[in-house]
Design an enzyme around this catalytic site. Sequence first.
Site, PDB file in Angstrom:
ATOM      1  N   ASP A 153       0.911  -1.288  -0.104  1.00 51.45           N
ATOM      2  CA  ASP A 153       0.042  -0.064   0.058  1.00 51.45           C
ATOM      3  C   ASP A 153       0.831   1.114  -0.069  1.00 51.45           C
ATOM      4  O   ASP A 153       1.494   1.494   0.957  1.00 51.45           O
ATOM      5  CB  ASP A 153      -1.118   0.123   1.171  1.00 51.45           C
ATOM      6  CG  ASP A 153      -1.909  -1.105   1.151  1.00 51.45           C
ATOM      7  OD1 ASP A 153      -1.594  -2.135   0.651  1.00 51.45           O
ATOM      8  OD2 ASP A 153      -3.035  -0.895   1.814  1.00 51.45           O
ATOM      9  N   LYS A 217      -7.020   3.453  -3.445  1.00 54.88           N
ATOM     10  CA  LYS A 217      -7.459   3.270  -2.182  1.00 54.88           C
ATOM     11  C   LYS A 217      -7.609   4.815  -1.872  1.00 54.88           C
ATOM     12  O   LYS A 217      -6.761   5.819  -1.968  1.00 54.88           O
ATOM     13  CB  LYS A 217      -6.399   2.638  -1.305  1.00 54.88           C
ATOM     14  CG  LYS A 217      -6.614   2.706   0.188  1.00 54.88           C
ATOM     15  CD  LYS A 217      -5.238   2.053   1.000  1.00 54.88           C
ATOM     16  CE  LYS A 217      -5.433   1.944   2.328  1.00 54.88           C
ATOM     17  NZ  LYS A 217      -4.243   1.319   3.128  1.00 54.88           N
ATOM     18  N   LYS A 253     -10.266   0.245  -2.511  1.00 50.01           N
ATOM     19  CA  LYS A 253     -10.322   0.178  -1.064  1.00 50.01           C
ATOM     20  C   LYS A 253     -10.609   1.135  -0.386  1.00 50.01           C
ATOM     21  O   LYS A 253      -9.696   2.163  -0.450  1.00 50.01           O
ATOM     22  CB  LYS A 253      -9.001  -0.604  -0.615  1.00 50.01           C
ATOM     23  CG  LYS A 253      -8.702  -0.781   0.779  1.00 50.01           C
ATOM     24  CD  LYS A 253      -7.091  -1.254   1.041  1.00 50.01           C
ATOM     25  CE  LYS A 253      -7.041  -1.050   2.626  1.00 50.01           C
ATOM     26  NZ  LYS A 253      -5.630  -1.672   3.035  1.00 50.01           N
TER      27      LYS A 253
END
Length: 317
Positions: A153, A217, A253
């Site tokens: 991430d 995300k 996400k």
Amino acid sequence: MPTTAPAALADVTASNSTLRRFLHGLPGVDAVGLEARAASLGTRSIKTTAKAYALDLAISMVDLTTLEGADTPGKVRALGAKAVRPDPTDRTTPAVAAVCVYPDMVAAAKQAVAGSDVKVASVATAFPAGRAPLSVKLADVREAVAAGADEIDMVIDRGAFLAGDYLKVYEEIAAVKEACGTKARLKVIFETGELSTYDNIRRASWLAMLAGADFIKTSTGKVAVNATPANTLLMLEAVRDFRAQTGVQVGVKPAGGIRTAKDAIKYLVLVNETVGEDWLDNRWFRFGASSLLNDLLMQRQKLATGRYSGPDYVTVD
């Protein structure tokens, strides 16, 4: 020269000017319409069998997360055990999707989930601010992958993005994607609360997908404004349109601020109504959360037994 973009859009990444022309040529976001649609979808009622399915699906989509300076190997191992078996009293409870930790905790997390399908995700690239030289960011990624991370991430350079240096952001994402190699999928974090406008969120979504993101995300969970139904809906529309144009599917996400089963189900409705069943799988949709799992477990037991358990039914972490 960057070459990550799908062939159908490769020409738009040739220079900063071509990227700017493309990103600023995307349709403007109707903020009122976006927020109204997100609010409308949030009123859908899910009952009985459908609710049981939704709760299990949401549990399977959780990235169980601990990103604190006080994290210890013991805490990470405990979190890994909970990820594999969220409810030790009920073996029908699905495992979560992943455990998300800092790079130095990857090895402990990997050991804790060994033998299961639970992935280990690691934040990297000078999370959460992203303020570090590219060489440092890439070293961060490579060490996490070498330790066994299945997913990375990363955070984008919001300063570069807001200054209009889109090519720098693109090249950093592409370089991190290369550092992930074939072993780790890449989630690209925008920190939507710092991008200020919906138009910027749409541009960041396309920029990350052009650079090779496997997931986009919303947030780090470390700022005041994190995931919202509206910004998640906008990102879902972006991945839908990107697949229609390129044939490449990208996950989404939302992270930060999603704490209840009721909220999680609202997000699943957004997914179903916007991109459809292809994304209703933890390979393509995740929740970045630390406390959400506990409420999902409590609601799951309430649905099965007709009553809530005491406060000690689930572990705090």
